[in-house]
Design an enzyme around this catalytic site. Structure first.
Site, short mmCIF file in Angstrom:
data_model
loop_
_atom_site.label_atom_id
_atom_site.label_comp_id
_atom_site.label_asym_id
_atom_site.label_seq_id
_atom_site.Cartn_x
_atom_site.Cartn_y
_atom_site.Cartn_z
N TYR A 56 82.84 12.64 59.24
CA TYR A 56 84.16 13.13 58.84
C TYR A 56 84.04 13.96 57.56
O TYR A 56 83.68 13.44 56.50
CB TYR A 56 85.12 11.97 58.60
CG TYR A 56 85.38 11.09 59.80
CD1 TYR A 56 85.13 11.53 61.10
CD2 TYR A 56 85.89 9.81 59.65
CE1 TYR A 56 85.38 10.72 62.20
CE2 TYR A 56 86.14 8.98 60.75
CZ TYR A 56 85.88 9.46 62.01
OH TYR A 56 86.11 8.64 63.10
N HIS A 124 78.74 5.51 66.62
CA HIS A 124 79.93 6.32 66.86
C HIS A 124 80.05 6.77 68.32
O HIS A 124 81.14 6.77 68.90
CB HIS A 124 79.89 7.55 65.95
CG HIS A 124 81.22 8.13 65.65
ND1 HIS A 124 81.45 8.97 64.58
CD2 HIS A 124 82.41 8.01 66.25
CE1 HIS A 124 82.72 9.33 64.55
NE2 HIS A 124 83.32 8.77 65.56
N SER A 203 93.52 6.30 67.22
CA SER A 203 94.61 7.11 67.78
C SER A 203 95.63 6.26 68.52
O SER A 203 96.04 6.60 69.65
CB SER A 203 94.06 8.20 68.71
OG SER A 203 93.25 9.10 68.00
N LEU A 205 98.61 6.10 68.07
CA LEU A 205 99.85 6.88 68.18
C LEU A 205 99.65 8.14 69.00
O LEU A 205 100.40 9.11 68.87
CB LEU A 205 100.37 7.23 66.78
CG LEU A 205 100.82 6.02 65.94
CD1 LEU A 205 101.14 6.44 64.52
CD2 LEU A 205 102.01 5.34 66.60
N GLY A 206 98.63 8.12 69.87
CA GLY A 206 98.40 9.28 70.73
C GLY A 206 98.17 10.54 69.96
O GLY A 206 98.69 11.60 70.32
N ARG A 207 97.40 10.45 68.86
CA ARG A 207 97.12 11.59 67.97
C ARG A 207 98.41 12.20 67.43
O ARG A 207 98.54 13.40 67.25
CB ARG A 207 96.27 12.64 68.68
CG ARG A 207 94.98 12.07 69.23
CD ARG A 207 94.05 13.14 69.76
NE ARG A 207 92.89 12.52 70.41
CZ ARG A 207 91.83 12.03 69.79
NH1 ARG A 207 91.76 12.10 68.47
NH2 ARG A 207 90.83 11.48 70.46
#
Length: 328
Positions: A56, A124, A203, A205-207
């Site tokens: 990241y 990952h 995710s 929240l669905g991205r």
């Protein structure tokens, strides 16, 4: 904030975690001052299960967290990941699960974070060129050396999880899971529960789609990777927005936001489930954390299932060229 145990591992974490990826990359330009304020606010709210990865921001996200960990290490359960290799200029170089790389990546993460031990260390993505037994064997040596406390996998198939667990106990699987992404329910989730492994949904929240805040693909900045995500494009966007609007109706009846309803649904899927919604803003963190206090009845759960069945979600969660890296 209450605690939950990840499976039967013994590792207890805040029942709502914090995904830190977007503070450094992928969702538009970050703001370090704002992100640091949000991290400190998370401590105040008891949201102390933080998730990062070496990729990241090409290490910048770990360095960002390290600025807070310097004075608050004992308050945070820190999870990071290795395996997605990038060049110094951000280019993606592939997946690496070779034992020698595992140890090198761990030492580099420890240095960027400024800590002596990682609480939860994930692979990952599964490296198809390296037997999972070899990768997890190297990760187990990190536990023996005191550099890591618990081991995890990310985006691994049920078969891979079983093989890995024979080498060393696996505390958690991190994978995408939300009302928009439920394919793991068929085989992966039952495998986790059979083996006593916790689930850490990213995710949830669905991205961001399930927040109800996204009304057009034009809402994204030029550097936001969702511009290339199939679920946010063309007819798929329109179909998925209709599903979100259905969720908004239930949220209004419940007296909460769509995001809180979506997170409450994830939390209701089991005491071994710990979502890590990502945000850069303290206000969103407060909204997400409050979802832990929302009770959903069986009738409400059934209504959510009725209006948002998984088969109606349009588009894959990654562009086709990246789908081979999930559930490996």
């Amino acid at each position: 904030m209450k605690k939950r145990e990840l499976g039967t591992s013994g590792l207890k974490v805040s029942e709502m975690g914090l995904g830190c990826m977007g503070m450094s990359e992928f969702y538009g330009e970050g703001n370090e001052r704002e992100s640091l304020a949000t991290l400190h606010h998370a401590l105040d709210r008891g949201v102390t299960f933080w998730d990062t990865a070496d990729m990241y921001g090409v290490g910048d996200n770990e360095r960002l967290l390290g600025k807070v960990l310097a004075k608050h290490r004992d308050e945070v359960t820190l999870a990071t990941k290795f395996g997605n290799v990038r060049s110094d200029d951000g280019g993606f170089l592939g997946i690496n699960g070779r034992p020698e790389y595992v140890k090198q990546a761990c030492d580099q993460s420890l240095a960027r974070l400024g800590i002596e031990q990682i609480d939860l260390y994930y692979q990952h993505r599964v490296d198809p060129k390296v037997p999972i037994e070899d990768t997890v064997g190297a990760m187990a040596e990190l536990v023996e050396a005191g550099k890591v406390r618990y081991l995890g996998l990310s985006e691994a198939s049920a078969k891979t999880i079983r093989r890995a667990a024979k080498v060393h106990p696996i505390a958690a699987l991190q994978t995408e899971y939300s009302l928009f992404s439920r394919e793991l329910e068929a085989e992966i989730l039952p495998t986790l529960r059979e083996l006593g492994i916790g689930l850490v949904p990213y995710s949830p929240l669905g991205r961001g789609f399930l927040t109800g805040q996204i009304r057009s693909p034009e809402d994204f900045s030029e550097t936001d990777f969702r511009r290339w995500s199939p679920r946010f494009q063309g007819e798929n966007f329109d179909k998925n927005l209709q599903l979100v609007e259905r969720l908004e109706v239930i949220a209004r009846q419940k007296g909460c936001t769509p995001a809180q309803l979506a997170l409450a649904w994830v939390l209701r899927q089991g005491e071994d489930v710990v979502p890590i919604p990502g945000t850069r803003r303290s206000s969103r963190l407060d909204e997400n954390a409050a979802a832990a206090d929302i009770e959903l009845s069986e009738e409400e759960l059934s209504e959510i299932e009725r209006v948002l069945p998984p088969e109606l979600v349009a588009g894959t969660r990654y562009p086709e060229e990246f789908m081979h890296t999930v559930n490996g």
